[in-house]
Enzyme design. Structure first.
Site, PDB file in Angstrom:
ATOM      1  N   VAL A   1      15.572  33.559  -5.316  1.00 58.67           N
ATOM      2  CA  VAL A   1      15.090  32.386  -4.601  1.00 58.67           C
ATOM      3  C   VAL A   1      16.146  31.279  -4.605  1.00 58.67           C
ATOM      4  O   VAL A   1      16.355  30.591  -3.603  1.00 58.67           O
ATOM      5  CB  VAL A   1      13.772  31.880  -5.237  1.00 58.67           C
ATOM      6  N   GLU A   2      16.834  31.135  -5.716  1.00 58.56           N
ATOM      7  CA  GLU A   2      17.808  30.061  -5.842  1.00 58.56           C
ATOM      8  C   GLU A   2      19.043  30.247  -4.964  1.00 58.56           C
ATOM      9  O   GLU A   2      19.428  29.336  -4.239  1.00 58.56           O
ATOM     10  CB  GLU A   2      18.250  29.924  -7.304  1.00 58.56           C
ATOM     11  N   THR A   3      19.676  31.413  -5.045  1.00 58.08           N
ATOM     12  CA  THR A   3      20.995  31.575  -4.399  1.00 58.08           C
ATOM     13  C   THR A   3      21.177  32.908  -3.687  1.00 58.08           C
ATOM     14  O   THR A   3      22.289  33.211  -3.238  1.00 58.08           O
ATOM     15  CB  THR A   3      22.117  31.446  -5.449  1.00 58.08           C
TER      16      THR A   3
END
Length: 401
Positions: free
Chosen positions: A182-184
């Site tokens: 989700v982050e990167t």
């Protein structure tokens, strides 16, 4: 990740930021009123990183005045014409040197290299209109084929480390993989803003002057960055990341690197950008230190009554006992043992879709709320859990529920 107790969750900025693991900070004393007046800062990201402020006429006029002041003094950095730091930044430098036990000259040297970044300020400018929350839209940005395929590949490539960390911290591999996804998207989008510039811009020259207590958060993160630089754990002059100051595969803010990051590959150095082992272990460490309970599902197997909306209290901590929820009409779905979730406080999670006029309600355990400390959003935590479940279904084990 800077978010008040309840949940406002969707906007382009929220998607760019995604998570930004934050943490309690060692506060740097607020600037005196006279030096605050000289600073055009005094704001913070809107809820969940999203631009949600309505922006009163006075606020808009204030932003215009800030822009004019910047134009007059230039946007190169935070220096007076004689090359010294501007008064508010000078006061801040002295405070950081004292509270973090760093030589003043070293702090000043770093701050003199900070540059105002107009793009950072623009991305953090509150929207003049309220953004309608859409769980359907938000979820679909993360539970999608590219992220799922990349997540399965990341899991397979780092299976041994994920299994080892899961055993050590009690955090399922699916949750760790989902957060990094989700982050990167597993390092594909870590941001290319210089962190020093981003944090200085948001700490001292934020475009929204209505909430000075929020810009203090960025000054504290800037102090954390300076401390990391002083300890030679990173180079603040070259470190890059998101426009809010988050770094590496898991998008940790400087304060979280100081307090929760760990050396997962045992090479004597924490590197969240190029070491998946460090990133994996650090995500697990963060969650465990924010209340993750080994063996609990993220969502309890509970059927809620038709008026579930009345049970929503918001906030980042569960508040109901199972007996209280049962008396309010909740019923346990048929599920296999163990039933350990009954022994913990629970919270009702509302996932609203305002454009569609619908809402989904779930029962979060302490593990759901541990994820909200990574990003203070019910949408975010539920998306992480759903992506984790999807990944575990494909890999064959390690599910969050």
């Amino acid at each position: 990740m800077f978010k008040p107790a309840h949940v406002l969750q969707v906007a382009l900025v929220a998607i760019v930021l995604a998570g930004c693991a934050s943490s309690p900070k060692t506060p740097v004393t607020a600037l005196p009123a006279d030096t605050q007046a000289q600073s055009a800062a005094a704001s913070a990201p809107a809820e969940n990183g999203a631009a949600t402020g309505k922006g009163s006429p006075s606020q808009r006029n204030g932003r215009a005045s800030v822009a004019a002041a910047r134009s007059a003094q230039g946007q190169e950095g935070f220096l007076a014409p004689n090359g010294t730091l501007l008064p508010d930044v000078q006061v801040y430098a002295a405070q950081v040197a004292q509270t973090r036990n760093i030589p003043l000259a070293q702090v000043q040297s770093l701050l003199k290299e900070a540059r105002y970044n107009a793009t950072v300020a623009r991305l953090m400018t509150p929207s003049p209109t309220r953004i309608r929350r859409s769980w359907f839209t938000y979820r679909n940005r993360f539970i999608e084929p590219v992220r799922i395929k990349a997540g399965v590949q990341f899991w397979q490539e780092h299976r041994a480390k994920l299994d080892s960390v899961a055993k050590q911290y009690g955090v399922p591999p699916s949750i760790i993989v989902a957060i990094i996804g989700v982050e990167t998207i597993y390092g594909r989008h870590m941001g290319n803003f210089r962190i020093l510039d981003a944090l200085a811009t948001l700490g001292f020259r934020h475009p929204d002057t209505a909430r000075p207590e929020r810009s203090q958060l960025f000054r504290d993160q800037l102090a954390d960055l300076i401390q990391l630089d002083a300890r030679r754990e990173l180079d603040a002059r070259t470190e890059t990341g998101s426009f809010a100051g988050a770094m590496g595969l898991p998008q940790f803010m400087p304060g979280s690197i100081l307090r929760y990051a760990v050396d997962g590959d045992k090479d004597g150095h924490i590197d969240l950008r190029t070491s998946p082992d460090d990133a994996i272990a650090s995500v697990a460490s963060f969650l465990r230190q924010h209340g993750w309970q080994p063996g609990l599902p993220v969502f309890a197997p509970v059927a809620l009554p038709g008026d579930a909306a009345k049970l929503v209290k918001g906030g980042l901590e569960p508040t109901y006992t199972w007996e209280q929820l049962r008396q309010l009409g909740a019923r346990e779905r048929q599920s296999p043992p163990p039933y350990a979730w009954r022994e913990h406080l629970l919270g009702i999670v509302d996932l609203l879709d305002e454009p569609r006029g619908t809402a989904e309600y779930r029962t979060g355990t302490p593990n759901f709320f541990a994820i909200t400390h990574y990003n203070r959003s019910y949408f975010y935590a539920a998306s992480v859990a759903d992506l984790a479940q999807e990944l575990a279904n494909r890999v064959g084990y390690g599910a969050p529920n």
